[in-house]
Enzyme design. Structure first.
Site, PDB file in Angstrom:
ATOM      1  N   LYS A  91     -11.199  53.209  16.919  1.00  0.00           N
ATOM      2  CA  LYS A  91     -10.535  51.894  17.013  1.00  0.00           C
ATOM      3  C   LYS A  91     -11.296  50.943  17.940  1.00  0.00           C
ATOM      4  CE  LYS A  91      -6.559  53.637  18.492  1.00  0.00           C
ATOM      5  NZ  LYS A  91      -6.830  55.093  18.503  1.00  0.00           N
ATOM      6  N   ARG A 139       2.287  51.899  20.121  1.00  0.00           N
ATOM      7  CA  ARG A 139       2.224  53.355  19.984  1.00  0.00           C
ATOM      8  C   ARG A 139       3.609  53.968  19.811  1.00  0.00           C
ATOM      9  NH1 ARG A 139      -2.978  53.890  22.980  1.00  0.00           N
ATOM     10  NH2 ARG A 139      -3.679  56.044  22.964  1.00  0.00           N
ATOM     11  N   ARG A 147     -17.425  61.668  23.620  1.00  0.00           N
ATOM     12  CA  ARG A 147     -17.156  60.472  24.428  1.00  0.00           C
ATOM     13  C   ARG A 147     -16.915  60.874  25.885  1.00  0.00           C
ATOM     14  NH1 ARG A 147     -12.461  56.613  22.357  1.00  0.00           N
ATOM     15  NH2 ARG A 147     -11.112  58.049  23.475  1.00  0.00           N
ATOM     16  N   ARG A 202     -11.941  60.829  31.913  1.00  0.00           N
ATOM     17  CA  ARG A 202     -11.387  62.141  32.272  1.00  0.00           C
ATOM     18  C   ARG A 202     -10.511  62.730  31.179  1.00  0.00           C
ATOM     19  NH1 ARG A 202      -9.657  62.700  38.223  1.00  0.00           N
ATOM     20  NH2 ARG A 202      -7.812  63.484  37.194  1.00  0.00           N
ATOM     21  N   ARG A 242      -2.766  64.550  23.508  1.00  0.00           N
ATOM     22  CA  ARG A 242      -2.783  63.153  23.027  1.00  0.00           C
ATOM     23  C   ARG A 242      -2.603  63.106  21.514  1.00  0.00           C
ATOM     24  NH1 ARG A 242      -8.182  61.901  25.495  1.00  0.00           N
ATOM     25  NH2 ARG A 242      -8.198  59.930  24.393  1.00  0.00           N
TER      26      ARG A 242
HETATM   27  P1  AMP Z   1      -6.496  54.873  24.757  1.00  0.00           P
HETATM   28  O1  AMP Z   1      -7.656  54.254  25.464  1.00  0.00           O
HETATM   29  O2  AMP Z   1      -5.873  53.961  23.749  1.00  0.00           O
HETATM   30  O3  AMP Z   1      -6.837  56.228  24.178  1.00  0.00           O
HETATM   31  O4  AMP Z   1      -5.377  55.121  25.878  1.00  0.00           O
HETATM   32  C1  AMP Z   1      -5.595  55.986  26.975  1.00  0.00           C
HETATM   33  C2  AMP Z   1      -4.262  56.339  27.604  1.00  0.00           C
HETATM   34  O5  AMP Z   1      -3.630  55.165  28.096  1.00  0.00           O
HETATM   35  C3  AMP Z   1      -3.246  56.980  26.669  1.00  0.00           C
HETATM   36  O6  AMP Z   1      -3.406  58.371  26.549  1.00  0.00           O
HETATM   37  C4  AMP Z   1      -1.930  56.611  27.350  1.00  0.00           C
HETATM   38  O7  AMP Z   1      -1.688  57.428  28.485  1.00  0.00           O
HETATM   39  C5  AMP Z   1      -2.229  55.202  27.870  1.00  0.00           C
HETATM   40  N1  AMP Z   1      -1.879  54.168  26.865  1.00  0.00           N
HETATM   41  C6  AMP Z   1      -2.730  53.317  26.244  1.00  0.00           C
HETATM   42  N2  AMP Z   1      -2.080  52.507  25.410  1.00  0.00           N
HETATM   43  C7  AMP Z   1      -0.767  52.839  25.496  1.00  0.00           C
HETATM   44  C8  AMP Z   1       0.410  52.378  24.843  1.00  0.00           C
HETATM   45  N3  AMP Z   1       0.383  51.384  23.931  1.00  0.00           N
HETATM   46  N4  AMP Z   1       1.590  52.956  25.199  1.00  0.00           N
HETATM   47  C9  AMP Z   1       1.651  53.936  26.113  1.00  0.00           C
HETATM   48  N5  AMP Z   1       0.574  54.441  26.740  1.00  0.00           N
HETATM   49  C10 AMP Z   1      -0.638  53.901  26.439  1.00  0.00           C
END
Ligand code: AMP
Length: 190
Positions: free
Chosen positions: A14, A89, A128, A135, A146
């Site tokens: 994405k 999400r 990545r 981390r 996740r």
């Molecule tokens: P991402 O970079 O989108 O993979 O997000 C990394 C982490 O940030 C996720 O595993 C969540 O802990 C948090 N996060 C990012 N976007 C959201 C969202 N829309 N709602 C809740 N947590 C989020």
């Protein structure tokens, strides 16, 4: 305006594709993950609070990310459109986004789902983790959590956007350029 939700599991590509789409279509990229990581780098209260969830691969509470998105939308009043990456999400986030955009009179145009096989997701995330030092990409149990959270809490949004007639699936395997071409083709035919 062109408002796109770029959707898919962690590791679907994405962020990479969002960067290319904003260049071509002149849109604003809103990634809640990027915003949270920058809050964390600045050691803000919000960032430090969010870290507890991010480190475990859990979702940060809805009201936190919804507030962040609202601020960013307000900060870009002349945008030609937005790419939402990693947001919404949960159903509560999707409903809040629809409400926010309704106020602006510019609804979501489409939700583009990048489909990628499970083994490929794990491979990309571990790579990545090595390259970026993120981390949450370095620990296989966090990665698997996740993906589990995605399947349980986020994947139901496919149905949410399908009901609105906005869901489009795009094959997310192959080279970055091939996937980008498929996305552009879909966007150009919306
Ligand atoms: P991402 O970079 O989108 O993979 O997000 C990394 C982490 O940030 C996720 O595993 C969540 O802990 C948090 N996060 C990012 N976007 C959201 C969202 N829309 N709602 C809740 N947590 C989020």
């Amino acid at each position: 305006m062109l408002n796109i939700v770029l959707f898919g599991p962690p590791g679907a590509g994405k962020g990479t594709q969002a960067e290319k789409i904003i260049d071509k279509y002149n849109l604003v990229h809103l990634s809640t993950g990027d915003i949270l990581r920058s809050e964390l780098a600045d050691k803000t209260k919000l960032g430090l609070e969010a870290k507890k969830f991010m480190d475990k691969g859990e979702l940060v509470p809805d009201e936190v990310v919804i507030g962040m998105i609202e601020t960013k939308i307000d900060q870009n009043p002349v945008a030609k459109g937005f790419i939402f990456d990693g947001f919404p999400r949960t159903t509560a986030q999707a409903e809040a986004l629809d409400k926010l955009l309704l106020k602006k009179g510019t609804p979501i145009t489409a939700m583009l789902m990048l489909t990628v096989e499970h083994e490929e997701l794990i491979k990309r995330l571990l790579n990545r983790g090595k390259d970026s030092g993120r981390r949450d990409d370095q620990d296989i149990s966090v990665i698997e959590n996740r993906i589990r959270v995605y399947n349980n809490e986020t994947a139901p949004l496919i149905n949410y956007y399908e009901k609105q007639g906005k869901y489009r699936a795009v094959h997310g395997m192959g080279s970055i350029e091939e996937i980008f071409e498929r996305l552009c083709h879909t966007i150009d035919h919306l």
